[in-house]
Design a protein around this motif. Sequence first.
Motif, mmCIF file in Angstrom:
data_model
loop_
_atom_site.group_PDB
_atom_site.id
_atom_site.type_symbol
_atom_site.label_atom_id
_atom_site.label_comp_id
_atom_site.label_asym_id
_atom_site.label_seq_id
_atom_site.Cartn_x
_atom_site.Cartn_y
_atom_site.Cartn_z
ATOM 1 N N LEU A 31 0.830 -1.210 0.000
ATOM 2 C CA LEU A 31 0.000 0.000 0.000
ATOM 3 C C LEU A 31 0.866 1.262 0.000
ATOM 4 C CD1 LEU A 31 -2.848 -1.000 2.467
ATOM 5 C CD2 LEU A 31 -2.921 -0.952 -0.040
ATOM 6 N N ASP A 32 1.958 1.252 0.756
ATOM 7 C CA ASP A 32 2.861 2.409 0.760
ATOM 8 C C ASP A 32 3.424 2.664 -0.629
ATOM 9 O OD1 ASP A 32 2.453 2.873 3.460
ATOM 10 O OD2 ASP A 32 4.315 1.877 4.094
ATOM 11 N N GLN A 33 3.814 1.594 -1.322
ATOM 12 C CA GLN A 33 4.347 1.749 -2.674
ATOM 13 C C GLN A 33 3.260 2.204 -3.639
ATOM 14 O OE1 GLN A 33 7.688 1.473 -3.633
ATOM 15 N NE2 GLN A 33 6.831 2.474 -5.424
ATOM 16 N N ALA A 34 2.033 1.699 -3.455
ATOM 17 C CA ALA A 34 0.909 2.125 -4.304
ATOM 18 C C ALA A 34 0.655 3.619 -4.143
ATOM 19 C CB ALA A 34 -0.344 1.320 -3.957
ATOM 20 N N LYS A 35 0.764 4.133 -2.912
ATOM 21 C CA LYS A 35 0.557 5.567 -2.675
ATOM 22 C C LYS A 35 1.636 6.403 -3.354
ATOM 23 C CE LYS A 35 -0.164 4.821 1.839
ATOM 24 N NZ LYS A 35 -0.352 5.122 3.267
ATOM 25 N N ILE A 36 2.851 5.868 -3.431
ATOM 26 C CA ILE A 36 3.936 6.554 -4.137
ATOM 27 C C ILE A 36 3.665 6.538 -5.634
ATOM 28 C CG2 ILE A 36 6.393 6.403 -4.758
ATOM 29 C CD1 ILE A 36 6.829 5.324 -1.854
ATOM 30 N N ASN A 37 3.245 5.386 -6.142
ATOM 31 C CA ASN A 37 3.006 5.233 -7.580
ATOM 32 C C ASN A 37 1.804 6.037 -8.064
ATOM 33 O OD1 ASN A 37 5.077 3.374 -7.385
ATOM 34 N ND2 ASN A 37 3.842 1.600 -7.921
ATOM 35 N N PHE A 38 0.814 6.211 -7.201
ATOM 36 C CA PHE A 38 -0.443 6.841 -7.602
ATOM 37 C C PHE A 38 -0.809 7.958 -6.618
ATOM 38 C CE2 PHE A 38 -0.682 2.351 -8.949
ATOM 39 C CZ PHE A 38 -0.756 2.539 -10.311
ATOM 40 N N PRO A 39 -0.303 9.171 -6.853
ATOM 41 C CA PRO A 39 -0.654 10.298 -5.982
ATOM 42 C C PRO A 39 -2.178 10.468 -5.905
ATOM 43 C CG PRO A 39 1.115 10.899 -7.481
ATOM 44 C CD PRO A 39 0.604 9.558 -7.928
ATOM 45 N N GLY A 40 -2.665 10.712 -4.725
ATOM 46 C CA GLY A 40 -4.102 10.849 -4.508
ATOM 47 C C GLY A 40 -4.751 9.583 -3.988
ATOM 48 N N LEU A 41 -4.086 8.445 -4.157
ATOM 49 C CA LEU A 41 -4.652 7.176 -3.700
ATOM 50 C C LEU A 41 -4.777 7.153 -2.178
ATOM 51 C CD1 LEU A 41 -5.707 4.368 -4.460
ATOM 52 C CD2 LEU A 41 -3.349 3.535 -4.307
ATOM 53 N N ASP A 42 -3.864 7.827 -1.468
ATOM 54 C CA ASP A 42 -3.904 7.811 -0.007
ATOM 55 C C ASP A 42 -5.242 8.329 0.529
ATOM 56 O OD1 ASP A 42 -3.129 10.305 -0.999
ATOM 57 O OD2 ASP A 42 -2.050 10.826 0.830
ATOM 58 N N GLN A 43 -5.844 9.294 -0.162
ATOM 59 C CA GLN A 43 -7.142 9.822 0.287
ATOM 60 C C GLN A 43 -8.251 8.795 0.119
ATOM 61 O OE1 GLN A 43 -7.382 13.361 -2.081
ATOM 62 N NE2 GLN A 43 -6.192 14.559 -0.618
ATOM 63 N N VAL A 44 -8.161 7.982 -0.907
ATOM 64 C CA VAL A 44 -9.169 6.942 -1.150
ATOM 65 C C VAL A 44 -8.970 5.776 -0.183
ATOM 66 C CG1 VAL A 44 -10.044 5.290 -2.859
ATOM 67 C CG2 VAL A 44 -9.393 7.588 -3.571
ATOM 68 N N LEU A 45 -7.725 5.439 0.114
ATOM 69 C CA LEU A 45 -7.429 4.274 0.945
ATOM 70 C C LEU A 45 -8.016 4.369 2.345
ATOM 71 C CD1 LEU A 45 -3.750 3.394 -0.008
ATOM 72 C CD2 LEU A 45 -5.801 2.062 -0.488
ATOM 73 N N THR A 46 -8.195 5.570 2.855
ATOM 74 C CA THR A 46 -8.731 5.716 4.210
ATOM 75 C C THR A 46 -10.132 5.138 4.342
ATOM 76 O OG1 THR A 46 -9.595 7.932 3.773
ATOM 77 C CG2 THR A 46 -7.354 7.793 4.658
ATOM 78 N N LYS A 47 -10.845 4.986 3.218
ATOM 79 C CA LYS A 47 -12.226 4.492 3.239
ATOM 80 C C LYS A 47 -12.356 3.072 2.684
ATOM 81 C CE LYS A 47 -13.808 9.190 2.449
ATOM 82 N NZ LYS A 47 -12.934 10.020 1.669
ATOM 83 N N CYS A 48 -11.236 2.472 2.305
ATOM 84 C CA CYS A 48 -11.278 1.202 1.581
ATOM 85 C C CYS A 48 -11.237 -0.019 2.489
ATOM 86 C CB CYS A 48 -10.098 1.114 0.619
ATOM 87 S SG CYS A 48 -10.221 2.244 -0.762
ATOM 88 N N SER A 49 -11.830 -1.083 1.968
ATOM 89 C CA SER A 49 -11.650 -2.417 2.527
ATOM 90 C C SER A 49 -10.610 -3.118 1.672
ATOM 91 C CB SER A 49 -12.949 -3.217 2.471
ATOM 92 O OG SER A 49 -13.946 -2.589 3.228
ATOM 93 N N LEU A 50 -9.916 -4.067 2.280
ATOM 94 C CA LEU A 50 -8.884 -4.823 1.560
ATOM 95 C C LEU A 50 -9.218 -6.303 1.581
ATOM 96 C CD1 LEU A 50 -5.773 -3.129 3.209
ATOM 97 C CD2 LEU A 50 -6.804 -2.551 1.009
ATOM 98 N N LEU A 51 -8.985 -6.944 0.453
ATOM 99 C CA LEU A 51 -9.079 -8.399 0.362
ATOM 100 C C LEU A 51 -7.731 -8.910 -0.107
ATOM 101 C CD1 LEU A 51 -12.477 -8.988 -1.497
ATOM 102 C CD2 LEU A 51 -12.052 -9.017 0.966
#
Length: 79
Positions: A31-51
């Motif tokens: 997830l940390d690497q995904a946030k680096i690769n995709f700016p703005g994803l961190d705001q979406v991740l706060t509301k996400c569920s993970l499988l």
Amino acid sequence: MMAQVRFFAAAKVVTKTAQTPIPGNSVGEVLDQAKINFPGLDQVLTKCSLLLNETSCSDLTTPISDGDVLDILPPFAGG
């Protein structure tokens, strides 16, 4: 290790992709690497569920193995 990360709904809109491989030794590292690769994803991740491999995962220290699939699922609306 490398996980195949699949993005749905708002996460897919932000990343502009349905899936991509992302390296990391744990769910948190991926997830940390995904946030680096995709700016703005961190705001979406706060509301996400993970499988992880189709099983709910809330422990970010969960190890990743090559070939694991991590789904990022924002809340869905519908009826």
